[in-house]
Write a protein that holds these residues in place. Structure first.
Motif, short mmCIF file in Angstrom:
data_model
loop_
_atom_site.label_atom_id
_atom_site.label_comp_id
_atom_site.label_asym_id
_atom_site.label_seq_id
_atom_site.Cartn_x
_atom_site.Cartn_y
_atom_site.Cartn_z
N LYS A 52 0.86 -1.17 0.00
CA LYS A 52 0.00 0.00 0.00
C LYS A 52 0.90 1.22 0.00
O LYS A 52 1.95 1.22 0.63
N GLY A 53 0.48 2.27 -0.70
CA GLY A 53 1.25 3.50 -0.72
C GLY A 53 0.36 4.69 -0.42
O GLY A 53 -0.78 4.76 -0.87
N TYR A 54 0.89 5.60 0.38
CA TYR A 54 0.15 6.80 0.78
C TYR A 54 0.96 8.04 0.42
O TYR A 54 2.19 8.03 0.49
N ASN A 55 0.25 9.12 0.07
CA ASN A 55 0.94 10.38 -0.19
C ASN A 55 1.19 11.11 1.12
O ASN A 55 0.85 10.62 2.20
N SER A 56 1.76 12.30 1.04
CA SER A 56 2.11 13.04 2.25
C SER A 56 0.88 13.48 3.05
O SER A 56 0.98 13.76 4.23
N ALA A 57 -0.28 13.51 2.40
CA ALA A 57 -1.52 13.87 3.09
C ALA A 57 -2.20 12.65 3.72
O ALA A 57 -3.27 12.78 4.33
N GLY A 58 -1.59 11.47 3.56
CA GLY A 58 -2.15 10.27 4.16
C GLY A 58 -3.22 9.60 3.32
O GLY A 58 -3.92 8.71 3.79
N GLN A 59 -3.34 9.99 2.04
CA GLN A 59 -4.34 9.41 1.16
C GLN A 59 -3.76 8.20 0.43
O GLN A 59 -2.61 8.24 -0.02
N LEU A 60 -4.56 7.14 0.29
CA LEU A 60 -4.13 5.94 -0.41
C LEU A 60 -3.96 6.25 -1.90
O LEU A 60 -4.87 6.75 -2.54
N ILE A 61 -2.76 5.96 -2.44
CA ILE A 61 -2.52 6.23 -3.86
C ILE A 61 -2.02 5.00 -4.62
O ILE A 61 -1.94 5.01 -5.85
N MET A 62 -1.70 3.90 -3.90
CA MET A 62 -1.20 2.69 -4.55
C MET A 62 -1.65 1.48 -3.76
O MET A 62 -1.69 1.52 -2.52
N LEU A 63 -2.01 0.41 -4.47
CA LEU A 63 -2.49 -0.80 -3.82
C LEU A 63 -2.10 -2.01 -4.64
O LEU A 63 -2.18 -1.99 -5.87
N GLU A 64 -1.67 -3.08 -3.94
CA GLU A 64 -1.39 -4.35 -4.60
C GLU A 64 -1.80 -5.48 -3.68
O GLU A 64 -1.50 -5.45 -2.48
N GLY A 65 -2.50 -6.46 -4.23
CA GLY A 65 -2.90 -7.62 -3.44
C GLY A 65 -3.93 -8.46 -4.16
O GLY A 65 -4.28 -8.19 -5.31
N ASP A 66 -4.41 -9.48 -3.47
CA ASP A 66 -5.41 -10.39 -4.04
C ASP A 66 -6.81 -9.94 -3.64
O ASP A 66 -7.04 -9.53 -2.50
N ILE A 67 -7.72 -10.04 -4.58
CA ILE A 67 -9.12 -9.73 -4.32
C ILE A 67 -9.72 -10.97 -3.67
O ILE A 67 -9.79 -12.04 -4.29
N ASP A 68 -10.13 -10.86 -2.42
CA ASP A 68 -10.58 -12.00 -1.64
C ASP A 68 -12.02 -12.39 -1.97
O ASP A 68 -12.93 -11.57 -1.94
N ASN A 69 -12.19 -13.68 -2.25
CA ASN A 69 -13.52 -14.25 -2.52
C ASN A 69 -14.32 -13.38 -3.48
O ASN A 69 -15.49 -13.13 -3.26
N GLY A 70 -13.66 -12.89 -4.48
CA GLY A 70 -14.33 -11.95 -5.37
C GLY A 70 -14.39 -12.44 -6.80
O GLY A 70 -13.80 -13.44 -7.18
N LYS A 71 -15.13 -11.69 -7.54
CA LYS A 71 -15.32 -11.92 -8.95
C LYS A 71 -15.15 -10.56 -9.62
O LYS A 71 -15.63 -9.57 -9.09
N VAL A 72 -14.49 -10.52 -10.73
CA VAL A 72 -14.29 -9.26 -11.43
C VAL A 72 -15.13 -9.26 -12.69
O VAL A 72 -15.13 -10.24 -13.44
N SER A 73 -15.86 -8.18 -12.90
CA SER A 73 -16.64 -8.05 -14.13
C SER A 73 -16.50 -6.62 -14.64
O SER A 73 -16.30 -5.69 -13.87
N ILE A 74 -16.63 -6.49 -15.93
CA ILE A 74 -16.53 -5.18 -16.56
C ILE A 74 -17.83 -4.92 -17.29
O ILE A 74 -18.31 -5.78 -18.03
N ILE A 75 -18.40 -3.75 -17.06
CA ILE A 75 -19.64 -3.41 -17.74
C ILE A 75 -19.42 -2.13 -18.55
O ILE A 75 -18.59 -1.29 -18.20
N LYS A 76 -20.17 -2.01 -19.60
CA LYS A 76 -20.09 -0.85 -20.46
C LYS A 76 -20.86 0.30 -19.79
O LYS A 76 -21.90 0.09 -19.18
#
Length: 111
Positions: A52-76
Motif C-alpha cells: 500500500k502506498g500513501y501520499n504526504s496527506a495520508g491518502q491511499l494512492i497505490m495498492l497491490e494484493g489479491d481480491i478475496d472471494n471476489g469476482k471481477v466483471s466489466i460493464i459498459k
C-alpha cells in the motif's frame, strides 16, 4: 505482511496503470494499481494487501494484493438519452418524496 510506503509521490497521469489478473491455479484475482481513484475503490476487496502506498496527506494512492472471494466483471457505461435521463430523474425525485413522507410518519408515531 503488508509493505506500507508513506510520503509517496503520485505517478503522473500518463503513467498510471491498473492491472487486474487472474491466476487459474489458485482461482484468485490479483490487482496492482497506482491510480488513486482505483486504489480507494478496490481497497475494501483486498483484505490482505501486499503493498500500500500513501501520499504526504495520508491518502491511499497505490495498492497491490489479491481480491478475496471476489469476482471481477466489466460493464459498459450507460449512455442515456435526454428522455431516459428525465424519466429517471422524475422517478428518483418521487422516491425521495415518498421516503421523506414515510420518515415523517414514523416520527409522528412516537409517544
Amino acid at each position: 505482511m503488508t509493505e506500507v510506503k508513506q510520503d509517496m509521490k503520485t505517478a503522473p497521469q500518463e503513467e498510471r496503470e491498473t492491472i487486474i489478473s487472474y491466476d487459474r491455479q489458485t482461482e484468485t484475482w490479483h490487482i496492482y494499481t497506482d491510480e488513486p481513484k482505483h486504489a480507494r475503490k478496490y481497497e475494501k476487496y483486498v483484505t490482505h494487501p501486499q503493498r500500500k502506498g500513501y501520499n504526504s496527506a495520508g491518502q491511499l494512492i497505490m495498492l497491490e494484493g489479491d481480491i478475496d472471494n471476489g469476482k471481477v466483471s466489466i460493464i459498459k457505461k450507460w449512455k442515456l438519452t435526454d428522455e431516459q435521463r428525465k424519466k429517471q430523474s422524475k422517478a428518483l425525485q418521487k422516491a425521495r418524496i415518498s421516503q421523506r413522507a414515510s420518515i415523517r410518519t414514523e416520527g409522528s408515531d412516537i409517544n
